[in-house]
Design a protein around this motif. Sequence first.
Motif, PDB file in Angstrom:
ATOM      1  N   TYR A  10      40.929  24.671  44.587  1.00 23.53           N
ATOM      2  CA  TYR A  10      40.817  26.098  44.901  1.00 23.53           C
ATOM      3  C   TYR A  10      39.385  26.633  44.813  1.00 23.53           C
ATOM      4  CZ  TYR A  10      40.512  27.774  39.980  1.00 23.53           C
ATOM      5  OH  TYR A  10      40.121  28.053  38.702  1.00 23.53           O
ATOM      6  N   LEU A  11      38.516  25.916  44.141  1.00 22.98           N
ATOM      7  CA  LEU A  11      37.129  26.349  44.064  1.00 22.98           C
ATOM      8  C   LEU A  11      36.288  25.878  45.245  1.00 22.98           C
ATOM      9  CD1 LEU A  11      36.402  25.824  40.241  1.00 22.98           C
ATOM     10  CD2 LEU A  11      36.890  27.967  41.425  1.00 22.98           C
ATOM     11  N   VAL A  27      42.047  34.762  48.167  1.00 22.91           N
ATOM     12  CA  VAL A  27      41.187  35.233  49.251  1.00 22.91           C
ATOM     13  C   VAL A  27      39.785  34.675  49.064  1.00 22.91           C
ATOM     14  CG1 VAL A  27      40.272  37.242  50.458  1.00 22.91           C
ATOM     15  CG2 VAL A  27      42.541  37.347  49.389  1.00 22.91           C
ATOM     16  N   VAL A  28      39.291  33.977  50.103  1.00 22.93           N
ATOM     17  CA  VAL A  28      37.951  33.399  50.067  1.00 22.93           C
ATOM     18  C   VAL A  28      37.125  34.005  51.191  1.00 22.93           C
ATOM     19  CG1 VAL A  28      36.564  31.307  50.126  1.00 22.93           C
ATOM     20  CG2 VAL A  28      38.883  31.238  49.173  1.00 22.93           C
ATOM     21  N   ARG A  29      36.026  34.672  50.848  1.00 15.67           N
ATOM     22  CA  ARG A  29      35.109  35.245  51.837  1.00 15.67           C
ATOM     23  C   ARG A  29      33.677  34.988  51.374  1.00 15.67           C
ATOM     24  NH1 ARG A  29      37.744  41.227  53.163  1.00 15.67           N
ATOM     25  NH2 ARG A  29      39.520  40.464  54.395  1.00 15.67           N
ATOM     26  N   GLY A  30      33.043  34.036  51.988  1.00 19.45           N
ATOM     27  CA  GLY A  30      31.682  33.683  51.614  1.00 19.45           C
ATOM     28  C   GLY A  30      31.631  33.213  50.172  1.00 19.45           C
ATOM     29  N   ASN A  31      30.825  33.909  49.391  1.00 15.39           N
ATOM     30  CA  ASN A  31      30.695  33.536  47.979  1.00 15.39           C
ATOM     31  C   ASN A  31      31.747  34.205  47.086  1.00 15.39           C
ATOM     32  OD1 ASN A  31      28.424  31.929  48.465  1.00 15.39           O
ATOM     33  ND2 ASN A  31      27.052  33.707  48.342  1.00 15.39           N
ATOM     34  N   THR A  32      32.625  35.002  47.713  1.00 13.35           N
ATOM     35  CA  THR A  32      33.643  35.730  46.950  1.00 13.35           C
ATOM     36  C   THR A  32      34.972  35.003  46.991  1.00 13.35           C
ATOM     37  OG1 THR A  32      32.578  37.833  47.489  1.00 13.35           O
ATOM     38  CG2 THR A  32      34.844  37.933  46.687  1.00 13.35           C
ATOM     39  N   ARG A  33      35.515  34.746  45.814  1.00 16.19           N
ATOM     40  CA  ARG A  33      36.820  34.112  45.694  1.00 16.19           C
ATOM     41  C   ARG A  33      37.636  34.917  44.673  1.00 16.19           C
ATOM     42  NH1 ARG A  33      36.886  28.629  47.404  1.00 16.19           N
ATOM     43  NH2 ARG A  33      34.870  28.048  48.308  1.00 16.19           N
ATOM     44  N   ARG A  34      38.787  35.438  45.087  1.00 11.97           N
ATOM     45  CA  ARG A  34      39.566  36.287  44.201  1.00 11.97           C
ATOM     46  C   ARG A  34      41.061  36.123  44.449  1.00 11.97           C
ATOM     47  NH1 ARG A  34      40.832  41.354  46.735  1.00 11.97           N
ATOM     48  NH2 ARG A  34      40.027  41.424  48.877  1.00 11.97           N
ATOM     49  N   GLY A  51      41.809  39.582  40.052  1.00 16.94           N
ATOM     50  CA  GLY A  51      40.465  39.323  39.574  1.00 16.94           C
ATOM     51  C   GLY A  51      39.785  38.168  40.287  1.00 16.94           C
ATOM     52  N   PRO A  52      38.447  38.077  40.158  1.00 19.55           N
ATOM     53  CA  PRO A  52      37.701  36.971  40.770  1.00 19.55           C
ATOM     54  C   PRO A  52      37.856  35.700  39.959  1.00 19.55           C
ATOM     55  CG  PRO A  52      36.222  38.379  39.524  1.00 19.55           C
ATOM     56  CD  PRO A  52      37.565  39.043  39.485  1.00 19.55           C
ATOM     57  N   VAL A  53      37.531  34.563  40.583  1.00 11.54           N
ATOM     58  CA  VAL A  53      37.683  33.284  39.892  1.00 11.54           C
ATOM     59  C   VAL A  53      36.709  33.153  38.724  1.00 11.54           C
ATOM     60  CG1 VAL A  53      38.587  32.067  41.915  1.00 11.54           C
ATOM     61  CG2 VAL A  53      36.108  32.166  41.538  1.00 11.54           C
ATOM     62  N   SER A  54      35.678  33.989  38.711  1.00 11.97           N
ATOM     63  CA  SER A  54      34.747  33.930  37.587  1.00 11.97           C
ATOM     64  C   SER A  54      35.388  34.450  36.299  1.00 11.97           C
ATOM     65  CB  SER A  54      33.493  34.763  37.903  1.00 11.97           C
ATOM     66  OG  SER A  54      33.833  36.125  38.145  1.00 11.97           O
ATOM     67  N   LYS A  55      36.471  35.213  36.444  1.00 12.14           N
ATOM     68  CA  LYS A  55      37.154  35.777  35.281  1.00 12.14           C
ATOM     69  C   LYS A  55      38.586  35.286  35.134  1.00 12.14           C
ATOM     70  CE  LYS A  55      34.434  40.048  35.137  1.00 12.14           C
ATOM     71  NZ  LYS A  55      34.475  41.530  35.131  1.00 12.14           N
ATOM     72  N   VAL A  56      39.211  34.867  36.234  1.00  9.79           N
ATOM     73  CA  VAL A  56      40.612  34.446  36.194  1.00  9.79           C
ATOM     74  C   VAL A  56      40.754  33.105  36.908  1.00  9.79           C
ATOM     75  CG1 VAL A  56      42.987  35.070  36.779  1.00  9.79           C
ATOM     76  CG2 VAL A  56      41.318  36.876  36.296  1.00  9.79           C
ATOM     77  N   GLN A  60      46.010  31.306  35.182  1.00 10.91           N
ATOM     78  CA  GLN A  60      46.123  32.685  34.706  1.00 10.91           C
ATOM     79  C   GLN A  60      46.620  33.612  35.810  1.00 10.91           C
ATOM     80  OE1 GLN A  60      42.018  32.999  33.438  1.00 10.91           O
ATOM     81  NE2 GLN A  60      42.575  32.859  31.264  1.00 10.91           N
ATOM     82  N   ALA A  61      46.137  33.405  37.026  1.00 11.90           N
ATOM     83  CA  ALA A  61      46.550  34.246  38.150  1.00 11.90           C
ATOM     84  C   ALA A  61      48.042  34.079  38.431  1.00 11.90           C
ATOM     85  CB  ALA A  61      45.738  33.891  39.393  1.00 11.90           C
ATOM     86  N   LYS A  62      48.553  32.854  38.371  1.00 12.33           N
ATOM     87  CA  LYS A  62      49.984  32.614  38.590  1.00 12.33           C
ATOM     88  C   LYS A  62      50.813  33.289  37.495  1.00 12.33           C
ATOM     89  CE  LYS A  62      49.752  28.236  41.133  1.00 12.33           C
ATOM     90  NZ  LYS A  62      50.115  26.788  41.133  1.00 12.33           N
ATOM     91  N   SER A  63      50.344  33.210  36.257  1.00 12.98           N
ATOM     92  CA  SER A  63      51.059  33.832  35.152  1.00 12.98           C
ATOM     93  C   SER A  63      51.105  35.352  35.314  1.00 12.98           C
ATOM     94  CB  SER A  63      50.369  33.465  33.835  1.00 12.98           C
ATOM     95  OG  SER A  63      50.979  34.123  32.743  1.00 12.98           O
ATOM     96  N   THR A  64      49.980  35.938  35.760  1.00 14.02           N
ATOM     97  CA  THR A  64      49.933  37.392  35.966  1.00 14.02           C
ATOM     98  C   THR A  64      50.854  37.800  37.109  1.00 14.02           C
ATOM     99  OG1 THR A  64      47.645  37.469  35.178  1.00 14.02           O
ATOM    100  CG2 THR A  64      48.424  39.344  36.483  1.00 14.02           C
ATOM    101  N   ALA A  65      50.858  37.020  38.196  1.00 20.02           N
ATOM    102  CA  ALA A  65      51.733  37.329  39.328  1.00 20.02           C
ATOM    103  C   ALA A  65      53.193  37.282  38.913  1.00 20.02           C
ATOM    104  CB  ALA A  65      51.468  36.343  40.468  1.00 20.02           C
TER     105      ALA A  65
END
Length: 310
Positions: A10-11, A27-34, A51-56, A60-65
């Motif tokens: 995913y990275l 969502v991946v757009r250029g240097n942004t991944r969230r 949140g962005p991958v730098s924080k989540v 963690q994202a699956k657990s939040t969803a």
Amino acid sequence: MKAKVTVKNYLTLPDGFYTAAPNLLYVVRGNTRRFVFRYMVDGKRRDKSIGPVSKVDLTQAKSTAKEFLGRLASGLPLTQSTKERLAEEYSRVEIPSFKSFAEQTIEKIKEVKRWRSNKTYANTVQYFNSYVYPVIGNKRIDEIKRADVVAVLEPIWSAKNQTALKIRTRLESILAYAVNEGYLEFNCALWKGNLDQYLPPPSKVRTVKHHISMPLEELQEKLKCFLPANNRTRQLILFTILTACRVGETAGAKWSEFNFEERVWSIPPERRKDSKPYPHRVPLSDQVVELLNSIERKGEYVFAVRDTLG
């Protein structure tokens, strides 16, 4: 067909929208991944950023969803305010009864305040067993209100005011801990601006009766009972009377505390009832000096029968 989102890739996935889990978009757009949670409300599509991958990360994202889906199914908002979150966490904690909380807190106070006398602790326990716990002991600590404190104090406020004052002071200390630990928002045992609006001033309900001092002639007559001062008990009683000190100070007197040249007895701070950090200096009269000189030195303690008081 878009690539499956995994922990390994995913990275490094290229730009695009990917389904990472039910209702979870990556969502991946250029240097942004969230990560984005997509859901429907009243037939309209809504996106909630996780949140962005730098924080989540993906886990963690699956657990939040999954948590968001559960909240939607229960009709709850997706997110909570800090106050709501703390309230929910607090509701999961087992709240102690006032009695349980008070018993533990009294032990803390005993250690923090360094109560030197076991009598202070014993009296506190006795007061609470007799007057406090029967009234509010079974209530939860977070349910204690001013009315509860008044209910404890009012029945004894006039008849046993000294006891009531001591209980109020202890209640104030205990409820201060309850405030600091988040059980209460306000210390309802405070006096000024609080209980003073519901209970009369102590000075109006109690009459201080001082002991009448014994006339000198009568004292002289009484002292004859201890003469001759030929044993430690009589010597201790006479010494206590002549120095006008407390028994707790005189019984533990040591020879090293006396300066016969300056005729001063220096009682160390640890034996002072007022806990002042310096010695209590007591002048020695001729009678006291004569009494001390008549006592055989058998150890470091003046009034010990053996080498120690024990």
